[in-house]
Design a protein around this motif. Structure first.
Motif, PDB file in Angstrom:
ATOM      1  N   LEU A 174       0.845  -1.190   0.000  1.00  0.00           N
ATOM      2  CA  LEU A 174       0.000   0.000   0.000  1.00  0.00           C
ATOM      3  C   LEU A 174       0.885   1.247   0.000  1.00  0.00           C
ATOM      4  O   LEU A 174       0.935   2.007   0.967  1.00  0.00           O
ATOM      5  N   THR A 175       1.560   1.478  -1.097  1.00  0.00           N
ATOM      6  CA  THR A 175       2.601   2.503  -1.162  1.00  0.00           C
ATOM      7  C   THR A 175       2.059   3.927  -1.053  1.00  0.00           C
ATOM      8  O   THR A 175       2.806   4.855  -0.740  1.00  0.00           O
ATOM      9  N   LYS A 176       0.760   4.110  -1.305  1.00  0.00           N
ATOM     10  CA  LYS A 176       0.170   5.443  -1.207  1.00  0.00           C
ATOM     11  C   LYS A 176      -0.402   5.721   0.177  1.00  0.00           C
ATOM     12  O   LYS A 176      -0.698   6.878   0.504  1.00  0.00           O
ATOM     13  N   ASN A 177      -0.575   4.675   0.963  1.00  0.00           N
ATOM     14  CA  ASN A 177      -1.141   4.838   2.295  1.00  0.00           C
ATOM     15  C   ASN A 177      -0.159   5.590   3.199  1.00  0.00           C
ATOM     16  O   ASN A 177       1.044   5.321   3.171  1.00  0.00           O
ATOM     17  N   PRO A 178      -0.635   6.542   4.002  1.00  0.00           N
ATOM     18  CA  PRO A 178       0.262   7.305   4.879  1.00  0.00           C
ATOM     19  C   PRO A 178       1.086   6.437   5.818  1.00  0.00           C
ATOM     20  O   PRO A 178       2.214   6.807   6.173  1.00  0.00           O
ATOM     21  N   CYS A 179       0.551   5.292   6.215  1.00  0.00           N
ATOM     22  CA  CYS A 179       1.303   4.393   7.084  1.00  0.00           C
ATOM     23  C   CYS A 179       2.552   3.888   6.381  1.00  0.00           C
ATOM     24  O   CYS A 179       3.648   3.904   6.951  1.00  0.00           O
ATOM     25  N   TYR A 180       2.391   3.445   5.144  1.00  0.00           N
ATOM     26  CA  TYR A 180       3.549   2.983   4.369  1.00  0.00           C
ATOM     27  C   TYR A 180       4.536   4.117   4.160  1.00  0.00           C
ATOM     28  O   TYR A 180       5.753   3.933   4.293  1.00  0.00           O
ATOM     29  N   LYS A 181       4.018   5.282   3.854  1.00  0.00           N
ATOM     30  CA  LYS A 181       4.884   6.421   3.575  1.00  0.00           C
ATOM     31  C   LYS A 181       5.697   6.849   4.789  1.00  0.00           C
ATOM     32  O   LYS A 181       6.779   7.429   4.645  1.00  0.00           O
ATOM     33  N   SER A 182       5.197   6.568   5.987  1.00  0.00           N
ATOM     34  CA  SER A 182       5.935   6.951   7.192  1.00  0.00           C
ATOM     35  C   SER A 182       7.236   6.173   7.320  1.00  0.00           C
ATOM     36  O   SER A 182       8.198   6.648   7.924  1.00  0.00           O
ATOM     37  N   GLY A 183       7.268   4.958   6.761  1.00  0.00           N
ATOM     38  CA  GLY A 183       8.500   4.169   6.716  1.00  0.00           C
ATOM     39  C   GLY A 183       8.991   3.642   8.055  1.00  0.00           C
ATOM     40  O   GLY A 183      10.136   3.210   8.160  1.00  0.00           O
ATOM     41  N   ARG A 184       8.156   3.623   9.064  1.00  0.00           N
ATOM     42  CA  ARG A 184       8.590   3.156  10.374  1.00  0.00           C
ATOM     43  C   ARG A 184       8.665   1.631  10.408  1.00  0.00           C
ATOM     44  O   ARG A 184       7.871   0.943   9.753  1.00  0.00           O
ATOM     45  N   THR A 185       9.615   1.100  11.131  1.00  0.00           N
ATOM     46  CA  THR A 185       9.768  -0.348  11.251  1.00  0.00           C
ATOM     47  C   THR A 185       9.648  -0.768  12.715  1.00  0.00           C
ATOM     48  O   THR A 185       9.775   0.061  13.620  1.00  0.00           O
ATOM     49  N   ILE A 186       9.408  -2.045  12.915  1.00  0.00           N
ATOM     50  CA  ILE A 186       9.319  -2.603  14.260  1.00  0.00           C
ATOM     51  C   ILE A 186      10.189  -3.852  14.358  1.00  0.00           C
ATOM     52  O   ILE A 186      10.523  -4.485  13.348  1.00  0.00           O
ATOM     53  N   THR A 187      10.565  -4.175  15.578  1.00  0.00           N
ATOM     54  CA  THR A 187      11.135  -5.478  15.878  1.00  0.00           C
ATOM     55  C   THR A 187       9.978  -6.411  16.182  1.00  0.00           C
ATOM     56  O   THR A 187       9.182  -6.156  17.086  1.00  0.00           O
ATOM     57  N   VAL A 188       9.849  -7.476  15.421  1.00  0.00           N
ATOM     58  CA  VAL A 188       8.670  -8.337  15.486  1.00  0.00           C
ATOM     59  C   VAL A 188       8.721  -9.222  16.737  1.00  0.00           C
ATOM     60  O   VAL A 188       9.638 -10.018  16.917  1.00  0.00           O
ATOM     61  N   LYS A 189       7.695  -9.070  17.564  1.00  0.00           N
ATOM     62  CA  LYS A 189       7.567  -9.870  18.784  1.00  0.00           C
ATOM     63  C   LYS A 189       6.426 -10.879  18.702  1.00  0.00           C
ATOM     64  O   LYS A 189       6.358 -11.805  19.509  1.00  0.00           O
ATOM     65  N   GLY A 190       5.548 -10.682  17.737  1.00  0.00           N
ATOM     66  CA  GLY A 190       4.417 -11.588  17.630  1.00  0.00           C
ATOM     67  C   GLY A 190       3.602 -11.321  16.381  1.00  0.00           C
ATOM     68  O   GLY A 190       3.882 -10.393  15.602  1.00  0.00           O
ATOM     69  N   LEU A 191       2.560 -12.126  16.185  1.00  0.00           N
ATOM     70  CA  LEU A 191       1.653 -12.012  15.052  1.00  0.00           C
ATOM     71  C   LEU A 191       0.231 -11.873  15.576  1.00  0.00           C
ATOM     72  O   LEU A 191      -0.137 -12.524  16.562  1.00  0.00           O
ATOM     73  N   MET A 192      -0.568 -11.040  14.920  1.00  0.00           N
ATOM     74  CA  MET A 192      -1.960 -10.848  15.311  1.00  0.00           C
ATOM     75  C   MET A 192      -2.867 -11.179  14.140  1.00  0.00           C
ATOM     76  O   MET A 192      -2.705 -10.651  13.039  1.00  0.00           O
ATOM     77  N   LEU A 193      -3.838 -12.057  14.389  1.00  0.00           N
ATOM     78  CA  LEU A 193      -4.793 -12.462  13.360  1.00  0.00           C
ATOM     79  C   LEU A 193      -6.083 -11.664  13.521  1.00  0.00           C
ATOM     80  O   LEU A 193      -6.666 -11.606  14.596  1.00  0.00           O
ATOM     81  N   HIS A 194      -6.510 -11.040  12.421  1.00  0.00           N
ATOM     82  CA  HIS A 194      -7.733 -10.244  12.379  1.00  0.00           C
ATOM     83  C   HIS A 194      -8.690 -10.854  11.351  1.00  0.00           C
ATOM     84  O   HIS A 194      -8.313 -11.689  10.528  1.00  0.00           O
ATOM     85  N   SER A 195      -9.931 -10.378  11.361  1.00  0.00           N
ATOM     86  CA  SER A 195     -10.821 -10.543  10.213  1.00  0.00           C
ATOM     87  C   SER A 195     -11.488  -9.203   9.969  1.00  0.00           C
ATOM     88  O   SER A 195     -11.620  -8.378  10.870  1.00  0.00           O
ATOM     89  N   VAL A 196     -11.925  -8.973   8.733  1.00  0.00           N
ATOM     90  CA  VAL A 196     -12.203  -7.618   8.264  1.00  0.00           C
ATOM     91  C   VAL A 196     -13.453  -6.973   8.861  1.00  0.00           C
ATOM     92  O   VAL A 196     -13.599  -5.754   8.826  1.00  0.00           O
ATOM     93  N   GLY A 197     -14.376  -7.766   9.381  1.00  0.00           N
ATOM     94  CA  GLY A 197     -15.551  -7.193  10.031  1.00  0.00           C
ATOM     95  C   GLY A 197     -16.624  -6.701   9.091  1.00  0.00           C
ATOM     96  O   GLY A 197     -17.465  -5.882   9.469  1.00  0.00           O
ATOM     97  N   CYS A 198     -16.620  -7.212   7.853  1.00  0.00           N
ATOM     98  CA  CYS A 198     -17.663  -6.879   6.888  1.00  0.00           C
ATOM     99  C   CYS A 198     -17.746  -8.014   5.874  1.00  0.00           C
ATOM    100  O   CYS A 198     -16.778  -8.757   5.679  1.00  0.00           O
ATOM    101  N   PRO A 199     -18.890  -8.180   5.204  1.00  0.00           N
ATOM    102  CA  PRO A 199     -19.071  -9.299   4.276  1.00  0.00           C
ATOM    103  C   PRO A 199     -18.409  -9.059   2.924  1.00  0.00           C
ATOM    104  O   PRO A 199     -19.085  -8.908   1.905  1.00  0.00           O
TER     105      PRO A 199
END
Length: 232
Positions: free
Chosen positions: A8-33
Protein backbone atom coordinates in the motif's frame (compact mmCIF):
# COMPACT_ATOMS: atom_id res chain seq x y z
CA UNK A 1 0.42 -20.89 -1.94
CA UNK A 2 2.30 -17.89 -3.27
CA UNK A 3 2.07 -14.74 -1.17
CA UNK A 4 1.74 -11.79 -3.56
CA UNK A 5 3.28 -8.45 -2.59
CA UNK A 6 0.78 -5.65 -3.15
CA UNK A 7 2.20 -2.96 -0.92
CA UNK A 8 0.00 0.00 0.00
CA UNK A 9 2.60 2.50 -1.16
CA UNK A 10 0.17 5.44 -1.21
CA UNK A 11 -1.14 4.84 2.30
CA UNK A 12 0.26 7.31 4.88
CA UNK A 13 1.30 4.39 7.08
CA UNK A 14 3.55 2.98 4.37
CA UNK A 15 4.88 6.42 3.57
CA UNK A 16 5.94 6.95 7.19
CA UNK A 17 8.50 4.17 6.72
CA UNK A 18 8.59 3.16 10.37
CA UNK A 19 9.77 -0.35 11.25
CA UNK A 20 9.32 -2.60 14.26
CA UNK A 21 11.14 -5.48 15.88
CA UNK A 22 8.67 -8.34 15.49
CA UNK A 23 7.57 -9.87 18.78
CA UNK A 24 4.42 -11.59 17.63
CA UNK A 25 1.65 -12.01 15.05
CA UNK A 26 -1.96 -10.85 15.31
CA UNK A 27 -4.79 -12.46 13.36
CA UNK A 28 -7.73 -10.24 12.38
CA UNK A 29 -10.82 -10.54 10.21
CA UNK A 30 -12.20 -7.62 8.26
CA UNK A 31 -15.55 -7.19 10.03
CA UNK A 32 -17.66 -6.88 6.89
CA UNK A 33 -19.07 -9.30 4.28
CA UNK A 34 -16.33 -8.80 1.70
CA UNK A 35 -14.57 -11.97 0.43
CA UNK A 36 -12.25 -10.30 -2.10
CA UNK A 37 -8.88 -9.06 -0.78
CA UNK A 38 -8.41 -6.98 -3.95
CA UNK A 39 -11.21 -4.67 -2.82
CA UNK A 40 -9.32 -3.75 0.32
CA UNK A 41 -6.08 -3.15 -1.55
CA UNK A 42 -7.85 -0.77 -3.94
CA UNK A 43 -9.65 1.10 -1.17
CA UNK A 44 -6.72 1.31 1.26
CA UNK A 45 -3.98 2.23 -1.21
CA UNK A 46 -4.80 5.92 -1.15
CA UNK A 47 -3.18 8.97 0.39
CA UNK A 48 -6.52 9.85 1.95
CA UNK A 49 -6.86 6.50 3.73
CA UNK A 50 -5.21 7.36 7.03
CA UNK A 51 -7.26 5.25 9.45
CA UNK A 52 -5.75 1.77 9.04
CA UNK A 53 -3.00 -0.21 7.34
CA UNK A 54 -2.33 -3.91 7.82
CA UNK A 55 0.36 -6.32 6.64
CA UNK A 56 -1.89 -8.44 4.47
CA UNK A 57 -5.33 -9.65 3.41
CA UNK A 58 -6.26 -13.31 3.10
CA UNK A 59 -8.92 -14.57 0.69
CA UNK A 60 -9.93 -18.10 -0.15
CA UNK A 61 -7.67 -18.18 -3.24
CA UNK A 62 -5.12 -15.42 -2.62
CA UNK A 63 -2.92 -13.91 0.07
CA UNK A 64 -1.91 -10.31 -0.61
CA UNK A 65 0.88 -8.82 1.49
CA UNK A 66 0.34 -5.07 1.84
CA UNK A 67 3.24 -4.03 4.09
CA UNK A 68 6.78 -5.47 4.16
CA UNK A 69 6.77 -8.27 6.72
CA UNK A 70 8.52 -11.29 5.20
CA UNK A 71 11.72 -9.76 3.83
CA UNK A 72 14.03 -9.38 6.84
CA UNK A 73 14.19 -11.68 9.85
CA UNK A 74 12.96 -9.96 12.98
CA UNK A 75 11.86 -6.78 11.20
CA UNK A 76 8.68 -5.50 9.56
CA UNK A 77 7.14 -2.20 8.60
CA UNK A 78 4.98 -0.81 11.39
CA UNK A 79 1.26 -1.19 10.65
CA UNK A 80 -1.94 0.38 11.94
CA UNK A 81 -3.95 -2.72 12.74
CA UNK A 82 -4.43 -3.55 16.41
CA UNK A 83 -4.27 -0.21 18.13
CA UNK A 84 -2.42 0.28 21.38
CA UNK A 85 0.99 -1.26 21.90
CA UNK A 86 0.42 -4.09 19.41
CA UNK A 87 1.24 -1.85 16.44
CA UNK A 88 4.77 -1.54 17.81
CA UNK A 89 5.33 -5.26 18.27
CA UNK A 90 3.05 -7.35 16.06
CA UNK A 91 2.48 -8.08 12.40
CA UNK A 92 -1.27 -7.86 11.74
CA UNK A 93 -3.07 -9.72 8.96
CA UNK A 94 -6.78 -9.65 8.03
CA UNK A 95 -8.85 -12.61 6.88
CA UNK A 96 -11.64 -11.67 4.49
CA UNK A 97 -15.18 -12.70 5.39
CA UNK A 98 -17.95 -14.44 3.41
CA UNK A 99 -20.48 -12.42 1.46
CA UNK A 100 -23.46 -14.27 2.93
CA UNK A 101 -23.17 -12.81 6.43
CA UNK A 102 -24.82 -9.59 7.58
CA UNK A 103 -23.70 -7.69 10.67
CA UNK A 104 -26.47 -6.64 13.03
CA UNK A 105 -24.65 -5.05 15.96
CA UNK A 106 -21.02 -5.06 17.04
CA UNK A 107 -19.47 -8.45 16.18
CA UNK A 108 -22.87 -10.15 15.82
CA UNK A 109 -24.13 -11.26 12.44
CA UNK A 110 -26.74 -13.35 10.68
CA UNK A 111 -25.91 -15.76 7.87
CA UNK A 112 -28.03 -16.60 4.82
CA UNK A 113 -25.95 -19.62 3.76
CA UNK A 114 -24.13 -21.25 6.64
CA UNK A 115 -22.54 -24.04 4.58
CA UNK A 116 -21.09 -21.52 2.14
CA UNK A 117 -19.81 -19.33 4.96
CA UNK A 118 -18.17 -22.23 6.79
CA UNK A 119 -16.48 -23.43 3.60
CA UNK A 120 -15.11 -19.93 2.96
CA UNK A 121 -13.82 -19.47 6.51
CA UNK A 122 -12.14 -22.90 6.43
CA UNK A 123 -10.20 -21.85 3.32
CA UNK A 124 -9.13 -18.46 4.64
CA UNK A 125 -8.14 -20.00 7.95
CA UNK A 126 -6.04 -22.64 6.19
CA UNK A 127 -4.33 -19.90 4.16
CA UNK A 128 -3.70 -17.97 7.37
CA UNK A 129 -2.08 -21.04 8.91
CA UNK A 130 0.28 -21.29 5.94
CA UNK A 131 1.23 -17.61 6.08
CA UNK A 132 1.68 -17.54 9.85
CA UNK A 133 3.86 -20.66 9.73
CA UNK A 134 6.18 -18.91 7.27
CA UNK A 135 6.25 -15.72 9.33
CA UNK A 136 6.95 -17.61 12.57
CA UNK A 137 9.83 -19.43 10.93
CA UNK A 138 11.31 -16.25 9.48
CA UNK A 139 11.02 -14.18 12.64
CA UNK A 140 11.93 -16.94 15.10
CA UNK A 141 8.53 -16.96 16.83
CA UNK A 142 6.86 -19.72 18.83
CA UNK A 143 3.39 -20.22 17.32
CA UNK A 144 1.98 -21.47 20.61
CA UNK A 145 2.88 -18.32 22.53
CA UNK A 146 3.53 -15.55 19.99
CA UNK A 147 0.27 -15.58 18.01
CA UNK A 148 -2.85 -13.78 19.23
CA UNK A 149 -6.16 -12.69 17.78
CA UNK A 150 -7.34 -9.10 17.91
CA UNK A 151 -9.76 -10.16 20.65
CA UNK A 152 -6.95 -11.74 22.66
CA UNK A 153 -4.81 -8.67 22.11
CA UNK A 154 -7.50 -6.55 23.74
CA UNK A 155 -7.73 -8.98 26.66
CA UNK A 156 -3.96 -8.65 27.09
CA UNK A 157 -4.22 -4.87 27.08
CA UNK A 158 -2.21 -4.36 23.88
CA UNK A 159 -5.00 -3.81 21.33
CA UNK A 160 -8.32 -2.04 20.85
CA UNK A 161 -11.65 -3.63 21.75
CA UNK A 162 -12.52 -6.01 18.91
CA UNK A 163 -13.85 -9.56 18.81
CA UNK A 164 -12.19 -10.81 15.64
CA UNK A 165 -11.62 -13.36 14.33
CA UNK A 166 -12.88 -15.54 17.20
CA UNK A 167 -16.45 -14.39 16.56
CA UNK A 168 -16.48 -15.93 13.07
CA UNK A 169 -15.70 -19.47 14.21
CA UNK A 170 -18.01 -19.21 17.22
CA UNK A 171 -21.09 -17.83 15.46
CA UNK A 172 -20.74 -20.26 12.56
CA UNK A 173 -20.64 -23.09 15.13
CA UNK A 174 -17.26 -24.25 13.91
CA UNK A 175 -15.28 -26.49 16.24
CA UNK A 176 -12.32 -24.15 16.04
CA UNK A 177 -10.67 -21.39 18.06
CA UNK A 178 -7.34 -19.61 18.44
CA UNK A 179 -5.82 -22.54 20.30
CA UNK A 180 -6.72 -24.72 17.31
CA UNK A 181 -5.19 -22.15 15.00
CA UNK A 182 -1.94 -21.98 16.97
CA UNK A 183 -1.66 -25.78 17.01
CA UNK A 184 -2.25 -25.92 13.25
CA UNK A 185 0.51 -23.37 12.66
CA UNK A 186 2.88 -25.41 14.83
CA UNK A 187 1.99 -28.58 12.92
CA UNK A 188 2.56 -26.81 9.60
CA UNK A 189 5.99 -25.63 10.74
CA UNK A 190 6.94 -29.14 11.87
CA UNK A 191 5.81 -30.61 8.56
CA UNK A 192 7.85 -28.03 6.64
CA UNK A 193 10.92 -28.86 8.74
CA UNK A 194 10.45 -32.57 8.01
CA UNK A 195 10.08 -31.86 4.28
CA UNK A 196 13.33 -29.86 4.26
CA UNK A 197 15.08 -32.69 6.10
CA UNK A 198 13.78 -35.23 3.57
CA UNK A 199 15.02 -33.07 0.68
CA UNK A 200 18.48 -32.69 2.23
CA UNK A 201 18.75 -36.44 2.85
CA UNK A 202 17.76 -37.14 -0.76
CA UNK A 203 20.32 -34.63 -2.05
CA UNK A 204 23.01 -36.13 0.16
CA UNK A 205 22.19 -39.67 -0.99
CA UNK A 206 22.40 -38.58 -4.63
CA UNK A 207 25.69 -36.82 -3.94
CA UNK A 208 27.19 -39.86 -2.25
CA UNK A 209 26.04 -42.14 -5.05
CA UNK A 210 27.52 -39.80 -7.65
CA UNK A 211 30.84 -39.67 -5.84
CA UNK A 212 30.94 -43.43 -5.37
CA UNK A 213 30.18 -44.11 -9.02
CA UNK A 214 32.87 -41.73 -10.17
CA UNK A 215 35.60 -44.14 -9.06
CA UNK A 216 36.78 -42.03 -6.11
CA UNK A 217 38.08 -43.88 -3.11
CA UNK A 218 35.71 -44.06 -0.11
CA UNK A 219 37.89 -41.58 1.73
CA UNK A 220 37.74 -39.09 -1.12
CA UNK A 221 34.01 -39.10 -1.58
CA UNK A 222 33.19 -39.31 2.14
CA UNK A 223 35.27 -36.19 2.74
CA UNK A 224 33.46 -34.48 -0.10
CA UNK A 225 30.14 -35.49 1.47
CA UNK A 226 31.21 -33.95 4.78
CA UNK A 227 32.00 -30.69 3.04
CA UNK A 228 28.68 -30.88 1.23
CA UNK A 229 26.85 -31.27 4.54
CA UNK A 230 28.70 -28.30 6.00
CA UNK A 231 27.56 -26.13 3.10
CA UNK A 232 23.96 -27.16 3.61
Amino acid sequence: MEFEKRYLTKNPCYKSGRTITVKGLMLHSVGCPQPNPEVFVRNWNKESYDSACVHGFIGEDAVLLTLPCNETAGKAMRGWHGGGKSNNTHIGVEMCEPSCIKYTSGANFTCSDKAKAVAFVKKTTANAVELFAELCTLHGLDPLTDIVSHAEGHALGIASNHGDPDHLWAQLDMDYNMDSFRRDVAKRMKKEDENVADINITELRDKLTSCANSGDTPRDWSEEAVEYCKRK
